[in-house]
Scaffold this active site. Structure first.
Site, PDB file in Angstrom:
ATOM      1  CE1 TYR A  53      -3.548  -2.405   0.683  1.00  0.00           C
ATOM      2  CE2 TYR A  53      -2.892  -2.854   2.990  1.00  0.00           C
ATOM      3  CZ  TYR A  53      -3.832  -2.507   1.622  1.00  0.00           C
ATOM      4  OH  TYR A  53      -4.678  -3.612   2.075  1.00  0.00           O
ATOM      5  CB  THR A 101      -3.334  -4.033  -6.149  1.00  0.00           C
ATOM      6  OG1 THR A 101      -4.586  -5.076  -5.907  1.00  0.00           O
ATOM      7  CG2 THR A 101      -2.911  -3.853  -7.151  1.00  0.00           C
ATOM      8  CG  ASP A 102      -1.640  -5.492   0.278  1.00  0.00           C
ATOM      9  OD1 ASP A 102      -2.650  -5.768   1.236  1.00  0.00           O
ATOM     10  OD2 ASP A 102      -0.617  -5.084   1.741  1.00  0.00           O
ATOM     11  CD1 TRP A 103      -8.444  -7.679   1.012  1.00  0.00           C
ATOM     12  CD2 TRP A 103      -7.245  -8.312  -0.199  1.00  0.00           C
ATOM     13  NE1 TRP A 103      -8.762  -9.379   0.088  1.00  0.00           N
ATOM     14  CE2 TRP A 103      -7.809  -9.630  -0.126  1.00  0.00           C
ATOM     15  CE3 TRP A 103      -5.690  -8.175  -1.030  1.00  0.00           C
ATOM     16  CZ2 TRP A 103      -7.148 -10.761  -0.972  1.00  0.00           C
ATOM     17  CZ3 TRP A 103      -5.382  -9.874  -2.432  1.00  0.00           C
ATOM     18  CH2 TRP A 103      -6.052 -11.257  -1.916  1.00  0.00           C
ATOM     19  CG  LEU A 110      -4.409  -0.242  -3.752  1.00  0.00           C
ATOM     20  CD1 LEU A 110      -4.420  -1.576  -3.145  1.00  0.00           C
ATOM     21  CD2 LEU A 110      -4.182  -0.131  -4.638  1.00  0.00           C
TER      22      LEU A 110
END
Length: 612
Positions: A285, A326-328, A330
């Site tokens: 993030y 991607t991380d969670w 976005l």
């Protein structure tokens, strides 16, 4: 519904996933993965291709059925996301019973088999073999064998032990149908206030690299195949150096800083883990502030939005052509009850959901973590802002992993085998031993009641241990005046927060114990020698405890029973610190967030008195 299997004219058993009665190339188990992917891509609708690019949360019903209502965290009924949105990558949350978990997985695969081309589901998970229960990070072991947190594995300083843990976790995951691990975290624990250090291997780039490679090899094997669990190594280009130690899940923690100029340390584990074959890489993030790499200013946007980072550093710089996730969340805000967690659109908050998704794809990512907003991607395609060729590029990578894992040929698991494998007695025993061995002795009494291993026949005053485990240390008394030894277990301090969704689960803020605690422990120590254990999910300032303890220990996820084994010498403790412990919060505040260790720590990285 039952799995659909046919036999081709030349005697090959196959799954008739599109129901046409013919073994199409993508259904042919004999063909190379590349050929199967190429055939399937030509058959998929635009909606099916788009659905592959989403990886969201799913919840399992306790009775082994699929949930057909929104859950505590999942947003939609299962059949809607599988059949209408064409999603086939899911991060599962709570699983309590192995047999029911396997049954749920099989029911989910049967549902997926009813879609136009029968694309099997890939179930992923955050770590679930240790102690921390945090829906944003990890789950406690429950039915699975229980091991120390990753910091405790690092304290063992043993790559073979890490690979053995990963192999056991692989067997337990695969038994219930989990075929993707959203780990290891190969971030460096250089900022002691950061909330996510428990899931890392500590502060040292070389140790993190060595253990990260062992971890990936334990889960995946020498190459990804039907027996593997695919790893997603994270968080590129290295999470951890968060400004003031705040976490990038939250708006106040979005800035990632490098005042010590040590960016290269944080990327160092990734080339080796990529060479070991990690199936995926997750970008963090964090939004870099003031970062210059090779003379180039890095744009101040979250790493998941950065083409300089994903395409430039990861794909072109490191030659990585696998899946980038991607991380969670976005793209969309997350609403759970009366709590809201804003989309982590750090640096691009001005963009709408369409603009955010467009930037992520332009940056080079393949999959949107925690999202199911397929309609946004289809809008971008309809508007010509994203091409079908770009979607296919990512879809090919994602399908290739499914094929390599053997999911197209047989995604189903055996309920009986799941019940026999998950939490198997020998797996639990190995986890128990690792917990006890990881105990780190910071200060050790040379003689007397607090000397390790504890001698038999003591009377002990105990705090924060189960009665059965405490009784193994000696005769338990309720007043320190009557004791030969006091044994107290503590948790590392933190500042509770609860305004945002997930926030209460993150241990953030000061590393100082409240001033009354050392004063109270000093009163106990006035009556008998004091043995203190501090469970470190991140560093703590132990300076006030040092003068009042005869023996001082650190743990990273150790049951009371395993702790008793360490104290009595049944399993001698041999842990070494995976990070420096600071002398004071003032020292922490002065220290650059990106630099491993201190010039003058209270206890240095690698410290640990060996008990025989």
């Amino acid at each position: 519904m039952q799995p659909v299997r046919l036999v081709s004219a030349d005697g090959v058993e196959f799954r008739d996933l599109n129901g046409n009665g013919v073994m199409d190339p993508y259904e042919d188990p004999r063909l190379p993965v590349g050929e199967r992917v190429a055939d399937l891509i030509t058959r998929l609708s635009l909606e099916e291709k788009a659905g592959l690019l989403f990886h969201t949360v799913i919840e399992a019903a306790a009775d082994g059925t699929v949930k057909e209502a929104a859950g505590d965290i999942s947003k939609s009924p299962t059949s809607e996301v599988v059949r209408r949105k064409h999603l086939s990558h899911f991060n599962v949350h709570v699983l309590r019973d192995a047999r029911m978990a396997a049954r749920w997985h099989n029911n989910l695969q049967l549902l997926a088999e009813s879609t136009p081309h029968g694309i099997p589901v890939t179930i992923s998970t955050d770590p679930r073999h240790a102690f921390i229960e945090n829906a944003g990070v990890s789950f406690s072991a429950k039915a699975f064998s229980q091991w120390p947190e990753a910091l405790g594995l690092a304290a063992l300083r043993d790559p073979a032990a890490v690979r053995r843990f990963a192999d056991i976790a692989r067997q337990e995951y695969a038994a219930v149908g989990i075929r993707a691990a959203l780990h290891p975290a190969i971030d460096l624990a250089t900022e002691p206030r950061w909330a996510r250090q428990a899931g890392t291997f500590g502060q040292d780039p070389d140790l993190v690299t060595e253990l990260g490679v062992a971890y990936v090899l334990g889960f995946q094997g020498e190459e990804l195949g039907p027996g593997s669990v695919a790893c997603t190594s994270k968080h590129f280009p290295g999470g951890g150096p968060q400004k003031d130690g705040e976490d990038a899940h939250f708006p106040y923690g979005r800035e990632q800083v490098y005042p010590g100029g040590r960016f290269a340390d944080h990327t160092r584990p990734f080339p080796a883990v990529i060479a070991a074959g990690t199936a995926g890489v997750m970008v963090y993030y964090g939004m870099p502030v003031g970062l210059v790499v090779d003379g180039e200013d890095i744009e101040e946007v979250g790493f998941g939005y950065s083409r300089q980072v994903i395409t430039g550093m990861l794909r072109e710089g490191l030659g990585y052509d696998g899946v980038v996730l991607t991380d969670w969340e976005l793209i969309m805000d997350n609403h759970v009850g009366d709590k809201v967690l804003p989309a982590r659109a750090w640096g691009v908050e001005h963009l709408d959901a369409h603009g955010r998704m467009e930037r992520i794809l332009a940056a080079g990512a393949d999959q949107f973590g925690g999202e199911e907003c397929v309609e946004v991607l289809l809008d971008l395609l309809a508007q010509g802002r994203v091409s079908e060729a770009r979607i296919e590029e990512s879809a090919r990578r994602l399908l290739a992993v499914k094929f390599r894992l053997g999911l197209f040929d047989n995604p189903f698991v055996d309920e009986d085998r799941a019940a026999e494998t998950v939490g198997r007695s020998d797996f639990r025993e190995e986890g128990h031993t690792a917990q006890a061995r990881s105990v780190t002795v910071l200060e050790a009494a040379e003689d007397g009641p607090a000397a390790l291993p504890l001698r038999p026949g003591l009377t002990v005053y105990v705090e924060n241990m189960s009665p059965d485990a405490a009784a193994r240390l000696g005769t338990v008394v309720t007043d320190p005046h009557d004791a030969d030894l006091a044994v107290v277990r503590l948790h590392a301090p933190f500042d509770p927060r609860s305004d945002l969704f997930l926030e209460s689960w993150f241990h953030q803020g000061s590393l100082d114990f409240p001033p009354g605690l050392p004063a109270r422990l000093a009163r106990i120590a006035a009556h008998c020698p004091l043995l203190v254990d501090v469970a470190l999910d991140r560093p703590a300032v132990l300076t006030p405890l040092q003068p009042i303890t005869a023996t001082l220990l650190a743990t990273y996820g150790t049951t009371d029973d395993a702790f008793a084994d360490a104290l009595t010498g049944a399993i001698p403790p041999c842990g070494r610190l995976p990070f420096d412990l600071p002398r004071s919060m003032e020292q922490v505040r002065r220290h650059p967030e990106d630099v491993p260790g201190y010039d003058d720590p209270l206890y240095p990285f690698g410290h640990g008195i060996q008990v025989r």
